[in-house]
Write an enzyme that holds these catalytic residues in place. Sequence first.
Site, PDB file in Angstrom:
ATOM      1  CE  LYS A 181     -42.905 -20.889  36.745  1.00 13.58           C
ATOM      2  NZ  LYS A 181     -41.725 -21.642  37.226  1.00 13.58           N
TER       3      LYS A 181
ATOM      4  CG  ASP B 216     -39.804 -18.657  39.608  1.00 18.26           C
ATOM      5  OD1 ASP B 216     -39.432 -18.038  40.616  1.00 18.26           O
ATOM      6  OD2 ASP B 216     -40.515 -19.676  39.658  1.00 18.26           O
TER       7      ASP B 216
ATOM      8  CE  LYS C 178     -39.477 -20.253  43.651  1.00 22.03           C
ATOM      9  NZ  LYS C 178     -39.433 -20.778  42.268  1.00 22.03           N
TER      10      LYS C 178
ATOM     11  CG  ASP D 109     -26.143 -13.877  47.222  1.00 18.41           C
ATOM     12  OD1 ASP D 109     -25.356 -13.443  48.099  1.00 18.41           O
ATOM     13  OD2 ASP D 109     -25.823 -14.717  46.377  1.00 18.41           O
TER      14      ASP D 109
ATOM     15  N   PRO E 269     -27.548  -8.059  49.800  1.00 18.76           N
ATOM     16  CG  PRO E 269     -28.351  -6.502  51.370  1.00 18.76           C
ATOM     17  CD  PRO E 269     -27.439  -7.686  51.237  1.00 18.76           C
ATOM     18  CG  ASN E 270     -23.415  -5.161  45.620  1.00 20.90           C
ATOM     19  OD1 ASN E 270     -23.797  -4.133  45.069  1.00 20.90           O
ATOM     20  ND2 ASN E 270     -22.403  -5.890  45.172  1.00 20.90           N
TER      21      ASN E 270
ATOM     22  CB  THR F  69     -46.358 -24.777  48.050  1.00 23.72           C
ATOM     23  OG1 THR F  69     -45.615 -25.022  46.860  1.00 23.72           O
ATOM     24  CG2 THR F  69     -47.103 -23.476  47.928  1.00 23.72           C
TER      25      THR F  69
ATOM     26  NE  ARG G 271     -47.034 -30.474  35.722  1.00 23.24           N
ATOM     27  CZ  ARG G 271     -46.881 -30.953  36.948  1.00 23.24           C
ATOM     28  NH1 ARG G 271     -46.506 -32.204  37.119  1.00 23.24           N
ATOM     29  NH2 ARG G 271     -47.102 -30.186  37.999  1.00 23.24           N
TER      30      ARG G 271
HETATM   31  O1  C5P Z   1     -47.325 -27.767  35.309  1.00 23.08           O
HETATM   32  P1  C5P Z   1     -47.826 -26.877  36.406  1.00 23.08           P
HETATM   33  O2  C5P Z   1     -49.018 -26.036  35.987  1.00 23.08           O
HETATM   34  O3  C5P Z   1     -48.054 -27.592  37.707  1.00 23.08           O
HETATM   35  O4  C5P Z   1     -46.620 -25.846  36.621  1.00 23.08           O
HETATM   36  C1  C5P Z   1     -46.655 -24.878  37.636  1.00 23.08           C
HETATM   37  C2  C5P Z   1     -45.403 -24.062  37.611  1.00 23.08           C
HETATM   38  O5  C5P Z   1     -45.402 -23.196  38.759  1.00 23.08           O
HETATM   39  C3  C5P Z   1     -44.119 -24.878  37.706  1.00 23.08           C
HETATM   40  O6  C5P Z   1     -43.104 -24.170  36.978  1.00 23.08           O
HETATM   41  C4  C5P Z   1     -43.812 -24.873  39.178  1.00 23.08           C
HETATM   42  O7  C5P Z   1     -42.442 -25.002  39.452  1.00 23.08           O
HETATM   43  C5  C5P Z   1     -44.300 -23.500  39.593  1.00 23.08           C
HETATM   44  N1  C5P Z   1     -44.655 -23.397  41.005  1.00 23.08           N
HETATM   45  C6  C5P Z   1     -45.600 -24.204  41.615  1.00 23.08           C
HETATM   46  N2  C5P Z   1     -45.890 -24.064  42.934  1.00 23.08           N
HETATM   47  C7  C5P Z   1     -45.248 -23.164  43.658  1.00 23.08           C
HETATM   48  C8  C5P Z   1     -44.302 -22.334  43.082  1.00 23.08           C
HETATM   49  C9  C5P Z   1     -44.020 -22.487  41.731  1.00 23.08           C
HETATM   50  O8  C5P Z   1     -46.204 -25.031  40.960  1.00 23.08           O
HETATM   51  N3  C5P Z   1     -45.568 -23.033  44.932  1.00 23.08           N
END
Ligand code: C5P
Length: 232
Positions: free
Chosen positions: A31, A58, A60, A63, A65-66, A118, A210
């Site tokens: 990602k 990623d 996100k 904007d 549609p075009n 989240t 991580r």
């Molecule tokens: O290091 P970790 O496993 O927490 O990374 C999770 C990845 O998923 C990060 O890039 C974080 O930005 C992304 N992410 C998240 N929770 C979300 C959406 C994306 O942890 N709701």
Amino acid sequence: MAELIVALDVPSRAEAEARVKLLGDAVDFYKIGLELFTAEGPDVVKAVKGFGKKVFLDLKFHDIPNTAAQAVRSGGRLGVDLMTIHSVGGRRMIAAAAEAAAEFGESGPRILAVTVLTSLDQTDLADIGVPDRSPAEQVAALARFAVDNGAHGLVCSAFDVGGLSPTLPAGTLFVTPGVRPAGSAVGDQKRIATPAVAVAGGATHLVVGRPILAAQDPVAAARAIRAEMATA
Ligand code: C5P
């Protein structure tokens, strides 16, 4: 079989390439998010694709549609495999993004919809004009809306997948972050699931950062997670 996606949450292309080299064939999918893309641009996508890896870009999009569709086309030309858009961009934006992706055929990008970040709680939803739905209700409503308008899947927590998947068409992708193998550091994640639980709940792709990148032995950590996913 669910796929493991490693979040390349690093600030530079040099660091990204070092991680991809180190992980070798233990990881097939990465990602690339806002931090790395804003620093390095499409060259970092090309670099990761150049290692023969799949890329989840990623960014996100939200904007008109075009513009969203043209951005998806740019991703398609880079060979990106998964891309994200915000469901709240509306039905025409979602459909335009999906139609642009379809121009690249079977190997083109798959469009994932973000429902409710989240980081947002009930108060935040009220602030942005959604006072009557809980975050969970808003997630369910936007998930249905996004898929009905052409999104191929959703980014959602492992805890939401079990509730959402029976209500959505077979083949919908569920990409879940917040995954932690038993015993690994939680960090700033709040609602975490183990890889086995996430896959058993219906996740098709797990995003892990991580627990792999900061592990003493990242290759072993990635292999252990894949092994756990395979048993689910
Ligand atoms: O290091 P970790 O496993 O927490 O990374 C999770 C990845 O998923 C990060 O890039 C974080 O930005 C992304 N992410 C998240 N929770 C979300 C959406 C994306 O942890 N709701």
